[in-house]
Design a protein around this motif. Structure first.
Motif, PDB file in Angstrom:
ATOM      1  N   GLU A 227       0.824  -1.212   0.000  1.00  0.00           N
ATOM      2  CA  GLU A 227       0.000   0.000   0.000  1.00  0.00           C
ATOM      3  C   GLU A 227       0.860   1.265   0.000  1.00  0.00           C
ATOM      4  O   GLU A 227       0.561   2.227  -0.724  1.00  0.00           O
ATOM      5  CB  GLU A 227      -0.928  -0.018   1.217  1.00  0.00           C
ATOM      6  N   THR A 228       1.922   1.291   0.781  1.00  0.00           N
ATOM      7  CA  THR A 228       2.742   2.500   0.890  1.00  0.00           C
ATOM      8  C   THR A 228       3.520   2.765  -0.389  1.00  0.00           C
ATOM      9  O   THR A 228       3.624   3.916  -0.840  1.00  0.00           O
ATOM     10  CB  THR A 228       3.712   2.376   2.079  1.00  0.00           C
ATOM     11  N   GLY A 230       2.690   1.525  -3.264  1.00  0.00           N
ATOM     12  CA  GLY A 230       1.772   1.504  -4.397  1.00  0.00           C
ATOM     13  C   GLY A 230       2.137   0.440  -5.419  1.00  0.00           C
ATOM     14  O   GLY A 230       2.111   0.687  -6.629  1.00  0.00           O
TER      15      GLY A 230
END
Length: 559
Positions: A227-228, A230
């Protein structure tokens, strides 16, 4: 299922009276989603193989492996393991260089609920024997890192260790001729608490310690990285770390979780910046992680090449393993303008990263870069010990860092596990902690403006003539001198006192007297110092300063 000794329970942390609420208020906390049960990477690979079978999963030399091929290789290895009655809870040592086979081994073991224990076949026999005995390994799964190769003779040290222990050697190459086995259906109710992998780390004493990471901690870290950063299917993540280092886990698994590709960069390539840059470019790598020592060599090479747009596909460069200095960060931002720079900080006992910071140009004007804010579902506490009791540090006050939350592992499995675990793992001061464990890092840190700063190791703090000196802080001061390219500071005993020994690599002509004057302008009092001028610092295999080797070098008197 293999029976293992009960892990030692966390010890109570002596807290000063009435400070628990203050501790909770001053902690850096980052809540996040916690899927239950935590997903398996092997399930994600199965889904990608079903939905996009021809999507690239691994790039290794001239070999390309699709998700269909990866899934089939995992299923065939699962057959071999099931034939040997590998069961949930079994601990399986995996020996071989990083590559596709490292991931195949991990995924097959994960799908069976077994624990992955990476070992280096070149480690001394007695070290391997201790690891096999301490972890009560069911098997040693060996591979030579190449796809589709036949049998070969294992390293002599590994062969002797297997012969000296009651453990079975399994060659991964034998799985190639087997029929694939489907993954078992259903998971035990405590699957999130399963030991997913055990990483052996020497720590500051040189004594191997087996840090146990649970599935929930690993899954939390992988989800955070996806998530961080991407990570999407078009990304390519560089696999540069040896399998025995904790960062190798996310490097080979985060991309697979997201349906992206992993590019394997071998040891020979990673130590030569020109070869490394060529490999990153040819494999179209979008995310790479390195220790700052290697980053400095890469920045120097980029400056020599003076390309208009080097590594145009690189989106993230992640620094880890040692302190990232502001001047080096400025060099990265200046030579790789298209990439974002992340300063990552973590440890094997806590599922890898516990804090991260995306470096901005303004940060490079600081005396020290922050290591940032906590990763998802992590709490960071800075405590100060006073009269055998702990209290939360005030903002800006240096103390010892403790980590709580989902990433905290289950302790150690070495021969002194009970004592070691009690010394480093404590009951969390937060009653809502998902693990109820608090890890004592041994690192000095402080919090300022809601951001964590790393200062150095507690065991690198000494007293000289009654003055408390942090060796890492001395190094940090010296590195700010424009004529010092690199340095390492140790302490030697002189009669009944101690003195600093500074080993430095000059960037240009500079005398020890000039450096002593510069040092004295920042330290609280002049300190006795001996100097060693070097052409380069000795490094460990993973690119960090080898302080044991440094301490053995002969000093010369300041001139």
């Amino acid at each position: 299922m293999t029976s293992h000794a009960q892990e030692a329970a966390p010890a109570q942390l002596a807290m000063s009276p009435d400070v628990t609420a203050t501790a909770a208020g001053r902690a850096l906390v980052r809540p996040g989603p916690v899927p239950r049960p935590a997903p398996l990477v092997s399930d994600a690979v199965h889904a990608h193989a079903r939905d996009r079978p021809d999507q690239m999963a691994f790039i290794e030399g001239g070999t390309r492996t699709t998700y269909r091929q990866l899934h089939e290789a995992v299923a065939r290895l699962r057959t071999l393991l099931l034939e040997r009655a590998c069961a949930p809870g079994d601990r399986v040592a995996v020996s071989g260089p990083r590559g596709l086979n490292s991931a195949v081994a991990f995924l097959a073991l994960e799908s069976l609920g077994a624990t992955y224990v990476p070992v280096d076949p070149t480690w001394p026999t007695d070290r391997l024997v201790r690891i096999f005995s301490q972890t009560q390994c069911a098997y040693v799964l060996v591979h030579d890192g190449r796809v589709g190769t036949g049998s070969w003779a294992p390293e002599p040290t590994l062969a002797r260790a297997v012969a000296e222990t009651d453990v079975e050697l399994l060659e991964m190459a034998r799985a190639a001729a087997l029929e694939p086995s489907p993954a078992p259906r259903g998971r035990p109710h405590d699957a999130d608490r399963q030991a997913r992998y055990i990483i052996y780390t020497s720590g500051s004493t040189g004594t191997p310690k087996g840090a146990v990471v649970e599935h929930q901690g690993m899954a939390n870290h992988l989800r955070h990285m996806v998530e961080t950063l991407g990570i999407v299917s078009d990304d390519v993540v560089a696999f540069t770390a040896p399998p025995t280092y904790v960062v190798s886990v996310w490097q080979m698994l985060a991309a697979l979780s997201a349906g992206a590709a992993v590019a394997v960069i071998d040891d020979f390539t990673t130590v030569y910046p020109r070869r490394l840059l060529k490999a990153l470019d040819e494999h179209r790598v979008t995310m790479a992680q390195m220790v700052p020592t290697m980053i400095a060599l890469v920045v120097d090479e980029l400056r020599r090449q003076d390309a208009d747009d080097p590594l145009p596909r690189l989106r993230w460069l992640i620094a880890t393993g040692e302190e990232l200095r502001p001047h080096l960060a400025a060099g990265v931002l200046g030579t790789l303008p298209g990439a974002r720079l992340m300063n990552a900080y973590g440890m094997s006992e806590c599922s890898d990263d516990v804090a991260q910071h995306v470096v901005r140009h303004a940060d490079t004007q600081r005396a020290r870069l922050p290591v940032g804010r906590p990763v998802a579902n992590t709490a960071l506490h800075v405590f100060v010990e006073e009269e055998s009791a702990w209290r939360p540090a005030s903002p800006g006050e240096v103390g010892e860092l403790f980590v709580g939350g989902l990433p905290v592992g289950a302790g150690y499995v070495d021969a002194g596990a009970a004592a070691r675990t009690a010394a480093f793992f404590h009951d969390d001061v937060d009653p809502g902690s998902p693990t109820r464990r608090l890890y004592r890092t041994g690192d000095l840190a402080y919090v300022e403006d809601g951001v964590l700063y790393y200062v150095g190791r507690v065991d690198r703090q000494v007293k000289i003539r009654g003055v408390r000196v942090e060796l890492d802080e001395v190094e940090s001061v010296l590195r700010r001198h424009p004529s010092v390219a690199e340095c390492a500071v140790t302490v030697e005993a002189v009669e009944e006192s101690h003195r600093l020994r500074v080993h430095y690599v000059p960037a240009d002509d500079v005398t020890p007297k000039e450096l002593e004057k510069f040092l004295g302008e920042s330290l609280p009092t002049p300190l006795p110092t001996h100097w060693v001028r070097l052409t380069k610092l000795p490094l460990t295999r993973n690119g960090k300063t080898d302080y044991r080797a440094v301490a053995g070098l002969e000093p010369v008197t300041a001139g």
